[in-house]
Design an enzyme around this catalytic site. Structure first.
Site, short mmCIF file in Angstrom:
data_model
loop_
_atom_site.label_atom_id
_atom_site.label_comp_id
_atom_site.label_asym_id
_atom_site.label_seq_id
_atom_site.Cartn_x
_atom_site.Cartn_y
_atom_site.Cartn_z
N LYS A 68 -3.58 5.81 8.67
CA LYS A 68 -4.33 6.06 7.74
C LYS A 68 -5.34 7.38 8.00
CE LYS A 68 -7.38 3.92 4.13
NZ LYS A 68 -8.07 2.51 4.03
N SER B 257 -12.50 -3.91 1.81
CA SER B 257 -12.60 -3.17 2.99
C SER B 257 -14.13 -3.08 3.44
CB SER B 257 -11.82 -1.96 3.01
OG SER B 257 -10.55 -2.23 2.95
N ARG C 48 0.79 -1.37 -0.20
CA ARG C 48 -0.25 -0.02 0.06
C ARG C 48 0.91 1.26 -0.11
NH1 ARG C 48 -4.39 0.76 4.67
NH2 ARG C 48 -2.54 1.69 5.78
#
Length: 214
Positions: A138, A110, A41
């Site tokens: 995040k 998700s 990511r």
């Protein structure tokens, strides 16, 4: 053929946390310690650089039999030959991701609230549920759902679940007891002084918690 996967210890990389080890070095250490899946990511990376890193990670994970997933970028996953792709609620639609990825890639989705289960889950192989706890990795994360929210989601689906959000060795057993099949971690491994030891500790905790739940 779609590879089998184990969500027990799911490393999500963060280039800002790995220090001098780098992303690939951190993945190598985590896999040696028992990480069972790895996700790349890096939302700020340019496409060519992301493909290069993906290929370097795959050179570590593939010989170890550890599935390698790319976050969001189906194009990067395909170019690098990754084992799968993971999409969020604001990313590409599940049906479109599956159509592009084909039948042999692992597809993760998700889930940030119980209502997300009402969407299209056809073609999804596992759910990443969270954030369970507050997380600093995040910035745009939704508010934490706590263990009760995770348990409510787990009770409504038969899909495998990996919990994410603020997880570490101190609370990993709690989310497994609530219904998760494993833990997805960022800083607990990426920022650890010894990523191999951190992965090994988490693997043991999750295995014990799954055995206790069974």
């Amino acid at each position: 053929m779609k590879p089998p996967f184990d969500l027990s210890v799911y490393l999500v990389t963060d280039p800002g946390l790995v220090g001098l080890r780098g992303v690939v070095g951190t993945v190598e250490a985590a896999v040696a310690g028992g990480a069972t899946m790895v996700q790349l990511r890096d939302p700020h990376a340019k496409t060519r650089a992301l493909v290069d890193v993906a290929r370097a990670i795959l050179a570590v994970t593939r010989p170890a039999g550890v599935p390698f997933i790319v976050n969001d970028r189906v194009d990067v996953a395909l170019a690098a030959g990754a084992d799968g792709v993971h999409v969020g609620q604001s990313d590409m639609r599940v049906a479109d991701a599956r159509a592009l990825a084909g039948p042999d890639m692992i597809l993760g989705l998700s889930i940030t609230a119980e209502t997300d289960l009402d969407g299209d889950l056809a073609g999804v192989d596992y759910l990443g549920v969270g954030p369970v706890y507050a997380t600093g990795t995040k910035p745009d994360a939704t508010p934490p759902m706590a263990v009760g929210g995770l348990a409510a989601i787990a009770a409504r689906t038969r899909l495998p679940i990996v919990a994410i959000g603020g997880l570490h060795a101190g609370n990993a057993a709690d989310v497994v007891a609530a219904g998760a099949d494993g833990v997805a971690v960022v800083s607990a491994i990426c920022a650890a002084p010894d990523p191999e030891a951190a992965a090994r500790e988490l693997r043991g905790i999750v295995a014990a918690a799954r055995a206790a739940r069974a």
